[in-house]
Design a protein around this motif. Structure first.
Motif, mmCIF file in Angstrom:
data_model
loop_
_atom_site.group_PDB
_atom_site.id
_atom_site.type_symbol
_atom_site.label_atom_id
_atom_site.label_comp_id
_atom_site.label_asym_id
_atom_site.label_seq_id
_atom_site.Cartn_x
_atom_site.Cartn_y
_atom_site.Cartn_z
ATOM 1 N N THR A 114 0.829 -1.200 0.000
ATOM 2 C CA THR A 114 0.000 0.000 0.000
ATOM 3 C C THR A 114 0.863 1.249 0.000
ATOM 4 O OG1 THR A 114 -1.639 -1.236 1.269
ATOM 5 C CG2 THR A 114 -1.881 1.170 1.206
ATOM 6 N N LEU A 115 1.974 1.184 0.712
ATOM 7 C CA LEU A 115 2.881 2.330 0.770
ATOM 8 C C LEU A 115 3.934 2.257 -0.324
ATOM 9 C CD1 LEU A 115 3.889 4.846 2.232
ATOM 10 C CD2 LEU A 115 5.189 3.375 3.773
ATOM 11 N N VAL A 116 4.560 1.077 -0.485
ATOM 12 C CA VAL A 116 5.702 0.958 -1.393
ATOM 13 C C VAL A 116 5.272 1.156 -2.844
ATOM 14 C CG1 VAL A 116 7.433 -0.640 -2.291
ATOM 15 C CG2 VAL A 116 7.003 -0.502 0.165
ATOM 16 N N LYS A 117 4.100 0.619 -3.213
ATOM 17 C CA LYS A 117 3.661 0.703 -4.597
ATOM 18 C C LYS A 117 2.633 1.805 -4.816
ATOM 19 C CE LYS A 117 4.616 -4.119 -5.741
ATOM 20 N NZ LYS A 117 4.078 -5.370 -6.283
ATOM 21 N N SER A 118 2.455 2.656 -3.829
ATOM 22 C CA SER A 118 1.464 3.716 -3.990
ATOM 23 C C SER A 118 1.841 4.649 -5.125
ATOM 24 C CB SER A 118 1.328 4.500 -2.680
ATOM 25 O OG SER A 118 2.578 5.103 -2.338
ATOM 26 N N GLY A 119 3.124 4.904 -5.270
ATOM 27 C CA GLY A 119 3.543 5.782 -6.360
ATOM 28 C C GLY A 119 3.275 5.170 -7.720
ATOM 29 N N MET A 120 3.487 3.857 -7.815
ATOM 30 C CA MET A 120 3.249 3.193 -9.089
ATOM 31 C C MET A 120 1.787 3.306 -9.500
ATOM 32 S SD MET A 120 3.580 -0.857 -9.947
ATOM 33 C CE MET A 120 5.128 -0.939 -9.094
ATOM 34 N N TYR A 121 0.874 3.187 -8.526
ATOM 35 C CA TYR A 121 -0.539 3.245 -8.842
ATOM 36 C C TYR A 121 -1.026 4.679 -9.047
ATOM 37 C CZ TYR A 121 -0.228 -1.493 -7.029
ATOM 38 O OH TYR A 121 0.127 -2.790 -6.813
ATOM 39 N N GLU A 122 -0.400 5.632 -8.346
ATOM 40 C CA GLU A 122 -0.915 6.996 -8.375
ATOM 41 C C GLU A 122 -0.351 7.801 -9.543
ATOM 42 O OE1 GLU A 122 -3.179 8.433 -6.641
ATOM 43 O OE2 GLU A 122 -3.609 6.786 -5.301
ATOM 44 N N TYR A 123 0.933 7.565 -9.894
ATOM 45 C CA TYR A 123 1.532 8.355 -10.971
ATOM 46 C C TYR A 123 1.366 7.615 -12.278
ATOM 47 C CZ TYR A 123 3.521 11.402 -7.492
ATOM 48 O OH TYR A 123 3.660 12.301 -6.484
ATOM 49 N N TYR A 124 0.601 8.167 -13.122
ATOM 50 C CA TYR A 124 0.307 7.543 -14.397
ATOM 51 C C TYR A 124 0.573 8.548 -15.501
ATOM 52 C CZ TYR A 124 -3.996 10.131 -13.479
ATOM 53 O OH TYR A 124 -4.887 11.099 -13.167
ATOM 54 N N ALA A 125 0.914 8.011 -16.678
ATOM 55 C CA ALA A 125 1.202 8.883 -17.820
ATOM 56 C C ALA A 125 -0.100 9.297 -18.480
ATOM 57 C CB ALA A 125 2.090 8.155 -18.835
ATOM 58 N N SER A 126 -0.216 10.544 -18.839
ATOM 59 C CA SER A 126 -1.408 11.055 -19.501
ATOM 60 C C SER A 126 -1.003 12.012 -20.593
ATOM 61 C CB SER A 126 -2.320 11.748 -18.493
ATOM 62 O OG SER A 126 -3.432 12.330 -19.128
ATOM 63 N N GLU A 127 -1.694 11.891 -21.697
ATOM 64 C CA GLU A 127 -1.498 12.815 -22.813
ATOM 65 C C GLU A 127 -0.025 12.865 -23.237
ATOM 66 O OE1 GLU A 127 -3.061 16.444 -21.378
ATOM 67 O OE2 GLU A 127 -5.089 15.717 -21.187
ATOM 68 N N GLY A 128 0.623 11.699 -23.212
ATOM 69 C CA GLY A 128 2.002 11.625 -23.676
ATOM 70 C C GLY A 128 3.025 12.186 -22.726
ATOM 71 N N GLN A 129 2.675 12.502 -21.474
ATOM 72 C CA GLN A 129 3.613 13.106 -20.532
ATOM 73 C C GLN A 129 4.156 12.033 -19.586
ATOM 74 O OE1 GLN A 129 2.398 17.057 -18.971
ATOM 75 N NE2 GLN A 129 0.399 16.576 -19.839
ATOM 76 N N THR A 130 5.459 12.085 -19.337
ATOM 77 C CA THR A 130 6.086 11.186 -18.384
ATOM 78 C C THR A 130 5.849 11.722 -16.970
ATOM 79 O OG1 THR A 130 7.764 10.637 -20.002
ATOM 80 C CG2 THR A 130 8.241 10.102 -17.708
ATOM 81 N N PRO A 131 5.364 10.882 -16.036
ATOM 82 C CA PRO A 131 4.977 11.397 -14.722
ATOM 83 C C PRO A 131 6.138 11.654 -13.775
ATOM 84 C CG PRO A 131 4.569 9.042 -14.836
ATOM 85 C CD PRO A 131 5.036 9.457 -16.205
#
Length: 2026
Positions: A114-131
């Motif tokens: 929940t803590l370690v992978k929270s960034g993986m789930y929360e930061y997503y690429a949109s409209e061709g932008q790297t998060p």
């Protein structure tokens, strides 16, 4: 919701240190839970005893212990199932029902992911932008918040530590903020502990006593660290571990905290508390705890802590490698993104305006510095303030003007907005491009001179959104209503709206996601109808109409800043098919002229382009402007079509952007260019030879003679030199090159040996260097050709470019050198040899000498001692030979010696050649023997070696083949001969066996003669040898005892003995050289050995006995027996050989010599050897030739005509030849061979003969045409087989086979050449056939041994596909009216197939009606489905009835679409006009405000109506009544009847009249009279009553009433005017609220009705499932249903794949609906025996094709040329058909005349018809009639015997296959059905098993239940959601607001003295429409009518769903026809 039933009280919670289990006894009822100690027992038996004791269970009671999953606890699973904290049941059985509920304890601590992978789930690429930059932004947010209160510089550093020498990659974010205490650091580690939840007393907060910061410009308050989430998500998105180092102000301690994924995993593995840890408190600069080499960089970071008052450092390690590469490779990109995110924090509220002077403000103290450190590289350091190309900087500095506004939403939400205008300047947009943005991509193809101007902004939204001054990157706002492009043309062109950019600044009253990537509710709130927009001018808010202000501002910007083009002389609109994008192909407006920058261009003008490659000169054809334009328009650009000049050379038209026209060029320049263009074409070549060596035509030259350097000039007709084509300004103009080719015309063909292309040079125009490589003999051609650059074309504009050709010949030159030919080795001393020579010119061509040559041959090394001489020098043409060369000298070894010879030919330039030869010794001439003494003494029995050397005449040791030296001993018999082979070395040792003379008693003299027998000319050498006798044992003798006789066995004797027997009684004796016997003692016995046994009995040896010898069983195994004696002086042996002899004959063996394969019709190439052997397999050797008479040969198909048996004496074998087989089946053939009683077999593989024909595999009768539906694939692949002359498959591989077809036939895939495989087969696969109706042929053809073999011709009858839809046919009343809000006329739609008939197997759901407003296709049309069929509807037609028309008038379009899988067919568009309905009311175009007037002098204050347009409207507010004319009478009335003081109009008039024309009347300047009567503060009414003059017959229209307030006092009038406006606003708000509540109530009522219907349908289907015996518990959920469906489908597929009886007769393809098919395929029969006999009985009819009409039958007859029998049903006389209800013949008048045997039944009743049941009954009723089936022949005979007594007996068939005809005849083969396999598949197929149909029915029912269950769940969920929303605080607040506004309205009306407004909720039609209780379900028609009356477009969407899915739209209907999208049920 009802309260939950309380559970029984539980035992106290277990001790955390004690392991227990919890047990419930639920055998009989409720009992308390008991807790048992887990540590008190180990085995299951102990546990069970403990349970019995705890619950007082006696030993006699049976019970089970289970888990809550009902898994029984046993000894096997006890340890696995019974663990700490588990809950168990005591039950009577595992499947017992729980009598009462229980409670089970569970733990649900979150996983550390929940803590370690929270960034993986929360930061997503949109409209061709790297998060990744946004993760860094989270850390910078924390730093900005931490430094918010800094008084000095706010320093934030992001360091990328990528120096491998200092450790692994890491990221550090360091700020000089306030720092954190240890407790605050602990709070930071708690996930989702936001600043607002840290309020408990035991939690110390770093935001204690949080106070919302004051309002600042752009909300730049640094309050952007909010949720307690972003920091953790960011660090674990970047890396795997983080180290927090912080020091708070006024503290001496530094606090460290480490969060690591590895640490979490370790704790989980060790079962420790995961969410726990330690904070290290230390002094500043103390780094003793850093010991890891991966973190060496921390030492330097910790040293920096010195003298820092407070700080925080976030150290991230374990950085992902992909992140490292991104950060390195895209450093500029992501720092630019960070500068964009924090643009306004860095540069202040006004942004980075580089044209303005920088002001000193509070935002100049923020320094955000990014640095990256790499090994051996200079660090990259950038301050975000220094970045000048972030998007906000570009927007600010390219804008020409700004429009500022504010938006106030409910609560305290404030949004500041800025819109910027980026003008168009002449030929380009100034709107900045964002390379990282994927919204807008512009294609610019300069080379093709083609461009399509797109909007400046493209598809990008207008507004970027900032929250508290910080960018929220993934949220943008497309537009607002006031700044969106208008649907109709407005004040400015539409492209101006694409030149604006915008930015929104919100405060913290708007929700954002925890990762600050998106807003949660921004756009929803901004587009709420209650949001108030105001314009900001000079920092001050001004209330005004924002849309009008924006439109005026945009118009001003457009006129002031844009530089554009005016298009004039409109010529029409076209579609451009030359554009690749279909979307851009239409519409394009055509214009004949433009005005641009003060200059006019028109069609026909000469123009020149700029900025094109190449420059174009031409004449304007026309101008093109994208869009639907008419008349003169302005635009930023467009395109122009230019015809390239001169057109004689360039016949093409180029389309280019208008911006590329040259506005400054003069027309005379263009004309001059065109004139010069034609005169400058290339005409000829000028060739010179500046350096000599010129080449003339037809010249003969010696090889190697150079061709001089060429200087070439290209001349035009004027004689001018040129290097490129004229007019280099357009595409046809290229540089000119000169190509030189030298072609050698050799005997093998023309070869291009020189090829060069010359470009224009500096010294000469074109230059080719001297050619010296032309040295091959023959004819040559040198060609010079002018070509174009790049394409190398030698023609231009249809003309050949200039060229020049030289022809010449090359011959051989003078002698220059010579070569030595191949010599003939070996070379020997004194042996002559020849040296061949070849004279050549310089290039190796053979040539003749020019003078007499005398060669010289000598050794190249004079001291080598080699003498050379030759005999003569002979010449033969160009070849020369030095004959008889002789060499003499020393060569040292017999292997020879290398010498170098030198040959000199005086007079040549290269006059000498050396050659290396190896000179071997000469022939032998002398023999030398050592020792040199002539007398030698040796002992008898010994040997003596001699050294022999062979010498040539020069004394060299020589060697040659077969050089063997012999030494012969003379003087005694049997002396050995010594030999030595000196062939290789020329020397050797002469030795050999010992010299032994028998019976020597004294010295004896011998002579040795040594000679070389092969060399007679070498003299022999003789030696004298003195031989002394020996005293050693010299003789060993073996004897065989035969009785009393000893038979001696000589040395090397052969003993013949019977194979497998044993030789007994062998003895031996030993003698010395005097023949005296030696007695064998034990010492001698030790030295005696035998070789046939490993063990010897020594006692037997002493007695002279030898071991027995076992004779081998095989005569091939000859046994060599040896007896040996060996001591130190002598070795003796005596040996004999035992040769086994065969026994009596016992076996016959046949062996095949040669190939075991024979082709059909040919003899076996091999032969069979027949051998007789004994019992051991030994061949009998005593047979004679007469034995072949006893050999017999037999075999299947054996042809004995050429069979021959011969006797081979040498091998004792019988040989059989001439084996051949008669033509027949191929395969293994077994031949039987017999001799006396002995038999053996040989198998021979009989193969097919050579291929001579081609056959088709599994194709059936190729003579009959195969009917194929167009577009279908053949039923089977086309496989051809090579066959021999007898039709046997021939396995001939790699034979090429091609498929020939007619030209009108298309096969897909296209047939390719195939090669046969190892079986002689070639497969072309299954083709898809495409062709017009008709008959076509295809044929396979092979090439075998260079001869063609034709295969059978396949005839294909192509028929159209009746199941392929091609078009839609629509029938409707074209004269029907389309009245707004009414119903559409009835539409009947059919799908037409390829054969022109209406398809009947169409699913109604695949056919839809689409309606949209206007003619142009809409992307969001209204989609309607067809109605259910009614009685009387035409078959194949689908009806659309009672479909509601739109409520808005205008042009609409209907289109019917058929969509099935990937097939989509659209019908023709039906355009219709919706006309208004009957006039029902008089309404104004816009509702006026309530007038407030007085009778004062001022006209303004007395004006009731300034300008009011009243129109006659229908029910839906559409203007109507264009035929209505008359007048409009305006009067004033009081609201009370007794009021006599009525105000009057100006002129003291009580009424006024206005004209009513075409249903419209304009009322203007309605003014009260000055000082007119009237009561003060009184409400009066203006009555506008229409009087219709025509048409006369028209229902009267009600008058329109407008209330107004009258006052005598001017001041009071002004006060009341304000109250009146407020009252009007409240009235509108109340109406909106009531509409919302009424709509919500209606929607809930509708949902309840839907839920009731869904529940009833689900209950009905559940009952049907029970009837099908389906367990409801197994299909209780959708997941269960899917699992059951999967299992059922698997079972159904299994049944479907089971083998069953099928008809192999190919069916006739149904070319139309009138063709039913062949009779064999129309029916199925379940019973195999019945199928056999009926199929045989109907064999002549099985191939008949049944059609519905005679025309269809005739067509098939014609297509098959009469070969196909057909049966049209319309030609059957139906009165002769059997009555389906007629009983069997033995039943008469309902009585049974006799009891039949054999189970009689009509044959037709056993047939099953899958399709066309009625027609099949007719067909088989006619063909079978009353044919009856019985069990056997006896029963049939008995049945006929009885039936004929009462009536006629029909044909009888039996299940055994017998037939009794109707005339009584039976018996014979013609009345006996063959077996099933003899019918060759011509049999009725078997139907699918009943289980298959049962499964199908169950699957269909379960699928229906699944849909019903999903629908029920969805409806209930939506209803619950709506009910929750109805009771939500928001709706409660709206109710409260409504009550408050109603009360406020009453107060205002009371103050105004007006009649109170009646509450419309009591009589609202919406409230009455569905006033039903929950239990009532109105009919669908009632609900549809109610929906028509009450629901608008948006009201069909659930209110909660609208809030989450889309912004609310305003009230009223969309003018674009969106009213058609309302939800309706047909």
């Amino acid at each position: 919701m009802a309260a939950e039933q309380p559970l029984p009280p539980a035992v106290p919670e277990k001790d955390s240190n004690k392991k227990v289990v919890f047990v419930f006894d639920r055998r009989l009822g409720d009992s308390l839970e008991k807790c048992l100690d887990l540590s008190s027992w180990i085995t299951f038996a102990e546990f069970k005893s403990a349970v019995c004791r705890a619950f007082d269970i006696t030993t006699g009671n049976n019970f089970v212990i289970t888990t809550t999953n009902r898994k029984e606890i046993k000894s096997q699973n006890f340890d696995k199932c019974v663990k700490d904290g588990v809950t168990l049941y005591i039950l009577n059985s595992v499947d017992q029902t729980l009598p009462s509920a229980t409670r089970e304890r569970i733990d649900f601590l979150p996983h550390y992911d929940t803590l370690v992978k929270s960034g993986m789930y929360e930061y997503y690429a949109s409209e061709g932008q790297t998060p990744l930059p946004f993760a860094f932004a989270e850390l910078i947010d924390n730093s900005l918040s931490a430094t918010a209160n800094n008084k000095g510089i706010r320093n934030i550093q992001v360091r990328l530590l990528f120096d491998e020498s200092q450790g692994k990659p890491a990221v550090a974010v360091i700020d000089n903020g306030r720092g954190m205490t240890s407790k605050q650091l602990n709070n930071w580690a708690v996930y989702r502990l936001s600043k607002f939840t840290r309020t408990d007393d035991d939690i110390e907060s770093d935001h204690s006593g949080y106070v919302r910061p004051p309002m600042v410009p752009r909300s730049l308050n640094s309050d952007i660290s909010y949720f307690g989430v972003g920091g953790k998500q960011a660090v674990f998105f970047i890396g795997q571990s983080t180290r927090m180092i912080t020091k708070p102000a006024e503290s001496q301690d530094v606090h460290e905290l480490i969060l690591s994924k590895d640490d979490f995993e370790k704790k989980e593995k060790n079962k420790e508390a995961i969410y726990s840890g330690f904070i290290r408190n230390r002094k500043a600069t103390d780094s003793m705890h850093i010991t890891s080499e991966d973190e060496r960089f921390l030492h330097s970071l910790i040293v920096e802590e010195k003298d820092k008052e407070s700080f925080t450092a976030v150290i991230i390690t374990g950085v992902q490698q992909a992140h490292v590469q991104y950060l390195k490779n895209y450093f500029h990109l992501w720092t630019r993104q960070l500068a964009h995110i924090y643009h306004y924090y860095i540069h202040g509220p006004k942004g980075n305006d580089m044209t303005a002077t920088k002001e000193i403000g509070p935002f100049n103290n923020i320094d955000i510095e990014i640095s990256m450190f790499e090994k051996a590289k200079v660090p990259k350091i950038v301050n975000l303030r220094e970045i000048k190309d972030d998007m906000q900087t570009l927007f600010i500095n390219t804008a020409a003007d700004c429009f500022e506004f504010k938006a106030h939403v409910e609560g305290e939400g404030v949004v500041e907005g800025v819109i910027r205008y980026h003008p168009f300047l002449y030929d380009k947009e100034t709107y900045p491009e964002d390379v990282s943005c994927t919204f807008n991509t512009v294609e610019d193809d300069e080379e093709d001179c083609y461009s399509v101007d797109k909007g400046a902004r493209g598809k990008r939204p207008i507004f970027e959104c900032f929250w508290n001054g910080r960018l929220i990157p993934y949220t943008t706002v497309e537009d607002f209503e006031f700044c969106a492009p208008p649907k109709k043309r407005g004040l400015v062109a539409l492209e101006c709206f694409n030149r604006i950019s915008g930015v929104l600044f919100t405060n913290d009253k708007f929700q954002v996601s925890t990762n600050k990537l998106t807003f949660m509710d921004l756009e929803l709130k901004l587009k709420d109808k209650n949001t108030l927009f105001t314009r900001v001018v000079n920092g001050q808010e001004q209330r005004m109409k924002i849309d009008r202000e924006f439109a005026m501002w945009l118009k001003e910007c457009h006129e002031k800043y844009d530089k554009q083009i005016k298009f004039s002389c409109y010529k029409g609109t076209i579609t451009r098919s030359d554009l690749p994008s279909k979307r851009m192909q239409s519409p394009w407006a055509l214009y004949a002229g433009i005005e641009w920058d003060g200059k006019t261009f028109k069609a026909g003008d000469l123009v020149k382009t700029i900025k094109t490659m190449p420059i174009i000169y031409g004449r304007i054809v026309r101008f093109l402007l994208y869009g639907d334009h008419e008349g003169d328009v302005y635009s930023t650009g467009g395109e122009v079509q230019v015809a390239v000049e001169p057109q004689a050379l360039y016949d093409e038209v180029k389309t280019i952007p208008i911006s590329k026209l040259d506005r400054t060029v003069a027309v005379s320049v263009i004309k001059k260019y065109i004139e010069d263009e034609m005169a400058r074409l290339p005409d000829k070549l000028s060739v010179t030879w500046p350096e000599g060596d010129a080449l003339t035509t037809n010249e003969s030259r010696q090889a190697g003679m150079p061709i001089g350097a060429l200087r070439i000039e290209i001349l035009n007709k004027k004689g001018e030199t040129m290097q490129k084509l004229p007019g280099t300004s357009h595409g046809g103009s290229k540089k000119l090159l000169v190509e030189l080719k030298v072609i050698w015309h050799s005997s093998g063909g023309d070869k291009e040996i020189v090829s060069h292309i010359s470009q224009h040079g500096g010294k000469w125009p074109y230059w080719f260097k001297k050619m010296e490589n032309i040295n091959k003999l023959g004819n040559y051609t040198l060609k010079l050709q002018v070509v174009l650059n790049e394409s190398n074309a030698d023609t231009y504009a249809g003309r050949s470019l200039p060229s020049r050709v030289f022809k010449f010949t090359v011959t051989e030159g003078k002698p220059y050198k010579f070569t030595v030919g191949l010599l003939d080795p070996p070379f020997r001393i004194a042996v002559p040899f020849n040296i061949p020579l070849d004279l050549q010119d310089e290039f190796g061509h053979s040539t003749q000498p020019s003078s007499v040559i005398k060669p010289i041959v000598e050794a190249s090394v004079p001291c080598s001692g080699l003498e050379l001489h030759y005999e003569a020098f002979v010449a033969k043409g160009t070849s020369f030979i030095i004959k008889g060369v002789t060499a003499r000298g020393s060569v040292t070894t017999c292997q020879g010696r290398n010498f170098t010879l030198k040959v000199i030919l005086p007079g040549l330039k290269e006059d000498s050649q050396t050659l290396k030869i190896r000179l071997l010794p000469g022939p032998p001439r002398e023999l030398r023997i050592k020792p040199d003494s002539n007398k030698v003494v040796i002992e008898n029995g010994t040997t003596f070696p001699f050294q022999a050397e062979v010498l040539d005449e020069a004394g060299n040791i020589t060697a040659q083949p077969k050089l063997v030296v012999h030494c012969k001993f003379l003087g005694a018999p049997n002396l050995p001969v010594y030999t030595v082979d000196c062939s290789n070395t020329g020397t050797g040792i002469l030795t050999g066996p010992v010299i032994h003379v028998q019976n020597i008693k004294k010295d004896q003299t011998l002579k040795a003669r040594i000679e070389i027998s092969s060399c007679k000319d070498v003299p022999a050498v003789e030696k004298i040898i003195k031989l002394l006798p020996s005293t050693q044992v010299t003789k060993l003798q073996i004897f065989s005892i035969d009785g009393q006789k000893a038979i001696p066995i000589k040395h090397q004797d052969e003993i013949d003995w019977i194979a497998g027997d044993v030789i007994h009684h062998l003895i031996f004796q030993m003698y010395d050289e005097g023949d005296r016997q030696i007695v064998v003692n034990s010492s001698l016995a030790e030295k005696i050995k035998v070789n046939w046994t490993p063990r010897i009995n020594r006692e037997h040896l002493i007695q002279g006995l030898l071991p027995d010898v076992k004779v081998p069983c095989s005569i091939k195994d000859v046994r060599y027996c040896q007896v040996s004696y060996q001591d130190d002086h002598i070795s003796l042996e005596s040996a004999f050989t035992v040769k086994p002899q065969p026994d009596e004959p016992r076996l016959l063996k046949c062996s095949l010599k040669g190939l075991s394969t024979v082709q059909m019709g040919e003899q076996l190439q091999g032969e069979i050897h027949v051998t007789l052997s004994d019992r051991h397999g030994n061949q009998i050797q005593t047979l004679t030739s007469s034995c072949i008479d006893l050999l017999g040969i037999a075999g299947e198909g054996l042809d004995k005509s050429n069979l021959k048996v011969t006797w081979q004496e040498n091998t004792q074998n019988m040989v059989v030849r001439g084996i051949k087989f008669v033509p027949g089946a191929t395969g293994l053939k077994e031949l039987c061979f017999a001799w006396r009683d002995f038999v053996d077999y040989v198998r021979i593989h009989l193969t097919a003969g050579p291929p001579t024909q081609i056959s088709l595999l599994e194709w059936g009768n190729a003579e009959e045409p195969l009917s194929v539906v167009n577009g279908r694939t053949l039923d089977k692949p086309l496989v051809v087989q090579l066959c021999d002359a007898w039709g046997n498959p021939s396995p001939e591989p790699m034979v090429k086979v091609v498929l020939l077809k007619e030209s009108g036939l298309k096969l897909s895939p296209a047939p390719q050449l195939q090669k046969t495989d190892e079986n002689g087969r070639a497969s072309f696969g299954a083709f898809q056939i495409f062709a017009a109706r008709g008959e076509y042929t295809i044929q396979a053809k092979a090439v075998i041994n260079k001869s063609a073999v034709d295969g059978p011709v396949i005839r294909l009858n192509i028929v159209p596909d009746p199941n392929k839809p091609v078009s839609l046919h629509v029938d409707y009343d074209k004269n029907a009216p389309f009245v707004a809000g009414g119903f559409l006329t009835e539409f009947a739609v059919s799908v037409t197939s390829e054969d022109g008939s209406a398809m009947k197997n169409i699913k109604p759901a695949d056919l839809t009606m689409r309606i949209w407003r206007g003619q142009r296709s809409s992307s969001n049309p209204t989609i309607l489905n067809c109605n259910k069929a009614r009685d009387g509807d035409r078959e194949g037609f689908f009806y659309f009835r009672d479909k509601m028309l739109p409520e808005r008038t205008g042009e609409h379009t209907i289109q019917f679409v058929y969509s099935q899988d990937k097939t989509v067919i659209c019908g023709e568009q039906i355009i219709f006009h919706v006309v208004p309905g009957e006039p029902v009311k008089l309404m104004p175009e816009e509702q006026p405000a309530t007038p407030t007037v007085s009778n004062v002098r001022s006209v303004t204050h007395r004006t009731l109506v300034k300008n009011l347009c009243l129109k006659v409207m229908d029910e839906y507010n559409n203007p109507t009544g264009e035929d209505i004319c008359g007048k409009l009478v305006v009067t004033i009335k009081s609201t009370t009847e007794d009021d006599s003081e009525i105000p009057q109009f100006q002129g003291k008039l009580s009424s006024l009249e206005f004209q009513l024309n075409q249903g419209s009347s304009v009322v203007s300047n309605l003014v009260l009279a000055e000082n007119c009567p009237g009561r003060d503060s009184t409400e009066y009414m203006l009555i506008f009553e229409p009087t219709i003059s025509k048409p006369v017959k028209r229902n009267p229209l009600p008058p329109y009433i407008l209330s107004f307030m009258f006052y005598n006092d001017f001041k009071k009038q002004q006060q009341m005017t304000t109250l009146t406006k407020e009252k009007d606003q409240l009235s509108l708000s109340i109406i909106a609220y009531r509409s919302l509540f009424d709509t919500t109530n209606q929607l809930i009522s509708e949902m309840k009705c839907q839920a009731h219907e869904a529940t009833a349908k689900e209950t009905h289907l559940r009952n049907e499932l029970r009837k099908q015996k389906i367990d409801i518990a197994e299909v209780s959920t959708v997941q269960d249903i899917d699992a059951v469906l999967m299992q059922m489908k698997i079972e159904r597929d299994r049944i479907l794949k089971l083998p069953r009886r099928t008809c192999s007769l190919s069916n006739y393809t149904r070319s139309s609906a009138d063709v039913l098919g062949k009779i064999a395929h129309l029916a199925m029969i379940e019973d195999d025996e019945v199928a056999r006999v009926i199929s045989w009985h109907m064999a002549s009819d099985m191939d008949c094709v049944v059609t519905l009409t005679t025309d269809a039958a005739r067509r098939i007859f014609d297509e098959s040329q009469g070969r196909q029998q057909v049966l049209p049903l319309d030609s059957i006389y139906r009165k002769n058909l059997p009555d389906a209800k007629r009983p069997l013949p033995h039943m008469r008048n309902g009585k049974c005349h006799f009891k039949p045997e054999g189970n009689p039944i009509f044959a037709r009743e056993l047939l099953i018809f899958p399709d066309n049941v009625e027609q099949c009954h007719t067909v088989f009723g006619m063909l079978l009639g009353d044919t009856i089936i019985l069990d056997d022949l006896n029963a049939a005979n008995q049945y006929r015997k009885e039936v004929v007594k009462i009536t006629h007996c029909p044909t009888l068939l039996t299940r055994d296959g017998d037939r009794i005809r109707s005339n009584g005849k039976f018996g014979g083969l013609q009345n006996k059905a063959p077996q099933m396999d003899k019918l060759r598949g011509l049999v009725f197929g078997a139907p699918l098993p009943k289980a298959y149909h049962t499964l199908n029915s169950q699957i269909d029912l379960i699928q229906q239940y699944r849909s019903a269950l999903i629908k029920l769940n969805n409806v209930n969920q939506e209803l619950d959601l709506q009910l929750k929303y109805l009771g939500s605080p928001e709706m409660t607040l709206k109710h409260k607001e409504l009550n408050e506004q109603e009360n406020q309205l009453k107060q205002i009306e009371k103050q105004l003295g007006m009649t109170p407004t009646r509450a419309t909720s009591e009589c609202s039609p919406k409230a009455m429409a569905l006033d039903l209780s929950d239990g009532q379900a109105p009919s669908k028609k009632m609900r549809r009518e109610s929906a028509k009356k009450t629901y608008s477009t948006e009201e069909w969407v659930s209110i909660p769903l609208k809030k989450s899915q889309q912004p609310p739209s305003g009230s009223g209907l969309d003018t674009n026809g969106s009213t058609l999208s309302r939800k309706r049920k047909a």
